[in-house]
Design a protein around this motif. Structure first.
Motif, PDB file in Angstrom:
ATOM      1  N   GLY A  21       0.792  -1.230   0.000  1.00 22.91           N
ATOM      2  CA  GLY A  21       0.000   0.000   0.000  1.00 22.91           C
ATOM      3  C   GLY A  21       0.824   1.279   0.000  1.00 22.91           C
ATOM      4  N   GLN A  22       2.142   1.161  -0.089  1.00 28.33           N
ATOM      5  CA  GLN A  22       3.007   2.341  -0.078  1.00 28.33           C
ATOM      6  C   GLN A  22       3.717   2.458  -1.437  1.00 28.33           C
ATOM      7  N   VAL A  23       3.784   3.694  -1.961  1.00 27.20           N
ATOM      8  CA  VAL A  23       4.534   3.910  -3.201  1.00 27.20           C
ATOM      9  C   VAL A  23       6.002   4.157  -2.856  1.00 27.20           C
ATOM     10  N   LEU A  24       6.882   3.369  -3.475  1.00 23.06           N
ATOM     11  CA  LEU A  24       8.317   3.471  -3.211  1.00 23.06           C
ATOM     12  C   LEU A  24       9.070   3.854  -4.485  1.00 23.06           C
ATOM     13  N   SER A  25      10.187   4.569  -4.306  1.00 22.28           N
ATOM     14  CA  SER A  25      11.025   4.883  -5.468  1.00 22.28           C
ATOM     15  C   SER A  25      11.676   3.587  -5.943  1.00 22.28           C
ATOM     16  N   ASN A  26      11.841   3.496  -7.265  1.00 21.79           N
ATOM     17  CA  ASN A  26      12.358   2.246  -7.823  1.00 21.79           C
ATOM     18  C   ASN A  26      13.232   2.500  -9.050  1.00 21.79           C
ATOM     19  N   GLY A  27      13.814   3.707  -9.121  1.00 21.54           N
ATOM     20  CA  GLY A  27      14.656   4.030 -10.263  1.00 21.54           C
ATOM     21  C   GLY A  27      15.300   5.378 -10.062  1.00 21.54           C
ATOM     22  N   GLY A  28      16.064   5.823 -11.064  1.00 19.07           N
ATOM     23  CA  GLY A  28      16.727   7.123 -10.988  1.00 19.07           C
ATOM     24  C   GLY A  28      15.725   8.248 -11.152  1.00 19.07           C
ATOM     25  N   ARG A  29      14.952   8.167 -12.218  1.00 17.71           N
ATOM     26  CA  ARG A  29      13.889   9.155 -12.404  1.00 17.71           C
ATOM     27  C   ARG A  29      12.630   8.578 -11.767  1.00 17.71           C
ATOM     28  N   VAL A  30      12.027   9.304 -10.858  1.00 17.58           N
ATOM     29  CA  VAL A  30      10.983   8.730  -9.997  1.00 17.58           C
ATOM     30  C   VAL A  30       9.582   9.219 -10.378  1.00 17.58           C
ATOM     31  N   LEU A  31       9.378  10.537 -10.418  1.00 16.29           N
ATOM     32  CA  LEU A  31       8.053  11.085 -10.747  1.00 16.29           C
ATOM     33  C   LEU A  31       8.227  12.257 -11.705  1.00 16.29           C
ATOM     34  N   ALA A  32       7.239  12.453 -12.580  1.00 14.17           N
ATOM     35  CA  ALA A  32       7.216  13.639 -13.450  1.00 14.17           C
ATOM     36  C   ALA A  32       5.963  14.429 -13.097  1.00 14.17           C
ATOM     37  N   ILE A  33       6.153  15.707 -12.742  1.00 15.65           N
ATOM     38  CA  ILE A  33       5.018  16.532 -12.309  1.00 15.65           C
ATOM     39  C   ILE A  33       4.635  17.465 -13.464  1.00 15.65           C
TER      40      ILE A  33
END
Ligand code: AMP
Ligand code: GLY
Length: 424
Positions: A375-387
């Motif tokens: 149930g938790q969103v975790l980072s899993n790479g170099g680029r994580v989110l795009a806003i």
């Protein structure tokens, strides 16, 4: 229809987001996807280079169209695999044939294509291990800086721009003789350096007809003011303010049309995206590269500005009827800012808990390197989110992206604070 999308980045989350707005899409699978695609579609844990595994899923789930995000499956020939398989041949793959994908898979192939079809591109010569000394002599005839490009796919790292002649020769030897980029640098293209402004032009084609999609500018370096190491891309803006009607007309008549006509003349099947990397030198567009897919993070600003049903566009691509669909573009600007893991593009840690996503209301959060666990969103790479945000102009849009980034957090989160500033 049931659709399978291949890939796992911000590009794929944006494509999935848009395809799901279509009433023609009844079910969407994404392989392997990320936490963002998992929240809107069904992720499949698949190796996207294992075509037999893809075949199994496609038949099992009655998938009726395959959309390919990244270049690797295309260069490996997924289009031809489907076309030549009796069970799969009627299932369209959105992407070029294996030969078409060579526009990205081999820099030399792309250069030969450009020259053959009289499309403006930087002067060049290519060399192998047996002609390395000739390559060094060729470098002596050029002015600094020197541009060395590994012929094959090198995960975006295969282009070196070097100021010093002796260092350029040494790197040329490293690439050809010591296989700095493995098989990808068994051939090297040495290209004339172009001094100008970069612009990306995106095209969707069915192999005969084409639509020019919104332009975008990407910010490749990790540091403020375009300093430091190259990354996959730290942010993007669309449209590009300097890409006015006069420049776009030049790009269409000198580059886009001859590219599509060239593919047709050579009998190269191509039903997908073409991403044309340009440098504008004194107002004149010159091609520096082709990619056979959408850009990432450019997709996160280009796709949100397309009003037309994307699944309808893909169906028209598959049926070679792209001329019958009209492309509607949102007049607003869109911007995106990438949140990356501290240390990227070098070593970085994964598995950091991301907080605040639920508090974002007037931006779109496209996931790139993320995963969902308990149930938790975790980072899993170099680029994580795009806003991504919209605005009446890019200044307004970018302000919104930055305001919303203030609500997001993960350990060692980093982003550039100067996206779009150079365009003011
Ligand atoms: P690529 O990996 O082909 O996208 O190239 C990486 C970057 O190298 C491009 O985004 C440009 O900034 C730069 N580049 C490539 N070719 C040239 C060239 N001929 N002249 C100047 N810069 C170039
Ligand atoms: N953002 C550059 C690329 O996708 O290649």
């Amino acid at each position: 229809m049931t659709i399978l999308l291949l890939g796992s980045g911000g590009r794929e989350h944006a494509l999935a987001w848009k395809m799901l707005q279509s009433d023609k899409c009844s079910k969407l699978f994404v392989a392997p996807g990320n936490a963002g695609t998992a929240s809107i579609a069904t992720n499949l844990n698949l190796n996207i280079l294992d075509f037999e595994a893809i075949k199994k899923v496609v038949l099992q789930e009655n998938i009726e169209m395959v959309v390919v995000g990244p270049e690797d499956p295309l260069v490996l020939g997924i289009y031809d695999f489907f076309k030549n398989d009796t069970d799969l041949k009627n299932i369209p793959v959105i992407g070029p044939s294996k030969v078409g994908a060579q526009l990205e898979g081999s820099k030399e192939f792309a250069k030969q294509f450009l020259v053959k079809h009289n499309i403006p591109t930087a002067g060049y010569n290519s060399f192998t291990a047996t002609t390395v000394e000739k390559g060094c002599q060729f470098l002596e005839t050029l002015q600094s800086p020197y541009v060395l490009k590994a012929d094959g796919l090198a995960a975006g790292k295969g282009v070196l721009i070097i100021q010093d002649l002796a260092e350029a020769k040494e790197e040329l030897r490293n690439m050809l003789v010591n296989q700095k980029f493995g098989q990808a640098s068994s051939k090297v293209v040495i290209e004339e350096f172009l001094d100008g402004i970069e612009l990306s032009c995106f095209v969707l084609t069915d192999g005969k007809n084409y639509k020019i999609l919104p332009t975008a500018k990407d910010y490749k370096r990790i540091g403020e003011g375009d300093s430091g190491l190259n990354t996959g891309g730290m942010g993007a803006v669309s449209p590009v303010p300097f890409a006015d009607a006069i420049l776009m007309e030049k790009i269409e008549t000198r580059i886009v049309r001859p590219t599509i006509d060239g593919l047709k003349k050579e009998g190269i099947e191509y039903k997908g995206f073409v991403f044309i990397g340009l440098i504008i030198v004194k107002g004149e567009p010159i091609v520096i590269e082709y990619n056979v897919r959408m850009g990432d993070p450019e997709t996160e600003v280009v796709i949100p500005r397309i009003k037309t049903d994307l699944v309808e566009l893909f169906q028209a691509v598959a049926n070679e009827k792209l001329d019958t669909v009209s492309l509607e573009i949102d007049s607003r600007s869109a911007t995106t800012v990438m949140l990356v893991s501290g240390g990227y593009p070098e070593e970085y840690e994964k598995g950091k808990a991301i907080t605040g996503i639920e508090n974002i209301t007037d931006s779109i959060v496209f996931h790139a390197g993320t995963k969902q666990e308990n149930g938790q969103v975790l980072s899993n790479g170099g680029r994580v989110l795009a806003i991504t945000s919209y605005g009446d102009n890019f200044q307004e849009a970018i302000k919104k992206s930055y305001q919303n980034i203030d609500k997001l957090h993960f350990d060692k989160m980093y982003f550039r604070t100067d996206i779009g500033l150079d365009l003011l």
